[in-house]
Design an enzyme around this catalytic site. Structure first.
Site, mmCIF file in Angstrom:
data_model
loop_
_atom_site.group_PDB
_atom_site.id
_atom_site.type_symbol
_atom_site.label_atom_id
_atom_site.label_comp_id
_atom_site.label_asym_id
_atom_site.label_seq_id
_atom_site.Cartn_x
_atom_site.Cartn_y
_atom_site.Cartn_z
ATOM 1 C CG ASP A 1 55.313 53.426 -14.758
ATOM 2 O OD1 ASP A 1 55.719 53.312 -14.265
ATOM 3 O OD2 ASP A 1 55.374 54.817 -14.524
ATOM 4 C CG HIS B 1 62.160 58.451 -12.416
ATOM 5 N ND1 HIS B 1 60.242 58.137 -12.422
ATOM 6 C CD2 HIS B 1 61.703 59.884 -11.186
ATOM 7 C CE1 HIS B 1 60.435 58.989 -11.344
ATOM 8 N NE2 HIS B 1 60.464 59.911 -11.682
ATOM 9 C CG HIS C 1 58.591 52.864 -18.024
ATOM 10 N ND1 HIS C 1 59.707 53.390 -18.030
ATOM 11 C CD2 HIS C 1 57.746 52.589 -16.778
ATOM 12 C CE1 HIS C 1 60.111 53.657 -16.808
ATOM 13 N NE2 HIS C 1 58.813 53.030 -15.742
ATOM 14 C CE LYS D 1 62.730 54.298 -14.012
ATOM 15 N NZ LYS D 1 62.178 53.154 -13.668
ATOM 16 C CG HIS E 1 57.821 58.693 -16.789
ATOM 17 N ND1 HIS E 1 57.825 58.679 -16.935
ATOM 18 C CD2 HIS E 1 59.347 58.436 -15.200
ATOM 19 C CE1 HIS E 1 57.448 56.543 -15.730
ATOM 20 N NE2 HIS E 1 58.743 57.213 -15.625
ATOM 21 C CG HIS F 1 56.664 49.185 -12.918
ATOM 22 N ND1 HIS F 1 58.090 49.552 -12.788
ATOM 23 C CD2 HIS F 1 57.001 50.642 -13.536
ATOM 24 C CE1 HIS F 1 58.959 50.463 -12.927
ATOM 25 N NE2 HIS F 1 57.826 50.837 -13.165
#
Length: 400
Positions: A317, A224, A59, A183, A244, A61
């Site tokens: 993340d 998410h 995970h 996602k 999460h 970005h």
């Protein structure tokens, strides 16, 4: 082709077994032998080190480097692609040779890595964050201004959808754009100031359409999902992983066990939001308050999920926090009760299974691709792990 043998060290094979002394032979980019007294054309001295499979981060970005509102509107549009190149290199330097981008990276970035234009981990991409109006991915602020983390462009179409028909259209659009995984936001989140992580987003009917569209193209869905109700909606719909999982309840954990759903905890994410706020980054007060509120609930949820036997894969993340600090997640996983071998398994072979790459990566055994990390000292010393990375190999080539 040169036959390279890694000699004189121990091997953590990715299965959760303790490291043991062995040599590893590599040829044509693949592991061809694991044993003793192996011979080759070149040797890599691993004395005092442990050889591990290439790490995964499930995970990230890569086009996001900070979360402040002001910085988003001051950077030129194309700057994100150069940031992605820098972030990918920082990630590779940690021994992370495969990542799953959870919205942001487009097909061009993935292909640039595959073609060798830029160095970095191989990527699975989701293109955009599928969200309802007012959802976690909606960038609207009370001023009426929209300040998105991810500005739509031809390679990253808008991912807002309301109702089953729009969800179907957006799913097909993301898949057309090259998504390896879809996602979706099934709850609110921390970084979105106008929603609550405990509240659900998207109806079961909408989620059923999304999962069906993905499955028709042989693709999974990652969700998410932070509140218990939204987590359960996602699991019942058939998503592959919960990202999460901050407010898991007993029913959610039982459902995940029954469906074989993975958990990607990203424990470092709210910690990094709090760090950013403490460092003076311009964040809405509601965002900071939520980040401070969720940290302990998050750890408790992961602790109970692990104890119950939920399948866990490492994710950070990164982008919410700095790229190149990804391995901080491992110490947080251990603090939730995970044994050190289980933490490393979650970062190697378990992550490979989540991403459907376990036939190619995640373990040190003959026939698999030669993604290897040479770590000095104790690989279970997670706070020191990043500084102990000696070499990183990807497909049999030394890249760091």
């Amino acid at each position: 082709m040169t036959r390279t043998v890694f000699t004189g060290g121990s091997v953590f094979d990715g299965t959760g077994s303790e490291p043991s002394a062995a040599d590893v032979a590599v040829e044509h980019g693949r592991i061809v032998g694991v044993g003793t007294d192996l011979d080759g054309d070149e040797g890599v001295d691993c004395a005092g080190a442990v050889l591990l499979p290439g790490f995964f981060d499930c995970h990230v970005h890569v086009t996001v480097s900070d979360i402040g509102l002001l910085s988003r509107v001051q950077k030129p549009f194309s700057y994100q692609f150069y940031e992605a190149a820098r972030n990918l290199w920082a990630t590779l330097g940690l021994g992370i040779t495969t990542v799953r981008d959870a919205a942001g990276a487009d097909l061009g970035i993935k292909q640039a890595v595959d073609d060798g234009l830029i160095p970095g981990p191989r990527l699975q991409i989701s293109i955009g964050l599928i969200t309802p109006t007012g959802g976690h991915g909606d960038a609207w602020h009370p001023s009426g201004m929209c300040v998105p983390l991810l500005v739509p462009h031809p390679g990253r179409p808008d991912a807002t959808a309301d109702g089953p028909d729009e969800v179907r259209r957006v799913a097909r659009t993301m898949l057309r754009a090259g998504a390896d995984v879809l996602k979706v936001c099934t709850t609110g989140g921390v970084l979105s100031p106008r929603d609550d992580p405990r509240h659900s987003q998207f109806t079961p009917e909408e989620l059923d359409v999304l999962v069906t569209e993905a499955a028709m193209q042989g693709r999974p869905v990652m969700a998410h999902a932070q509140g218990a109700a939204g987590i359960k909606n996602a699991v019942r719909a058939g998503v592959r992983s919960i990202e999460h999982g901050i407010y898991l309840d007993d029913e959610a954990i039982e459902l995940m066990l029954g469906h074989g759903t993975w958990l990607v905890p990203t424990l470092i994410a709210p910690v990094n939001v709090v760090r950013a706020a403490d460092a003076g980054v311009d964040l809405p007060a509601a965002v900071v308050a939520k980040a401070r509120e969720v940290v302990e609930a998050h750890r408790d949820s992961v602790r109970r999920a692990y104890a119950a036997g939920v399948r866990i894969a490492m994710g950070t993340d990164s982008g919410v926090g700095p790229h190149g600090t990804n391995l901080e997640e491992l110490a947080l996983m251990a603090a939730c009760g995970m044994t050190p071998p289980d933490v490393l398994e979650a970062t190697t072979s378990s992550a490979a299974r989540l991403l459907g790459l376990d036939g190619e990566l995640g373990r040190i055994e003959p026939g698999l691709r030669a993604d290897l990390v040479v770590v000095s000292g104790d690989p279970y010393d997670f706070p020191a792990l990043a500084s102990n990375i000696r070499e990183v190999w990807k497909d049999g080539i030394r890249v760091v």
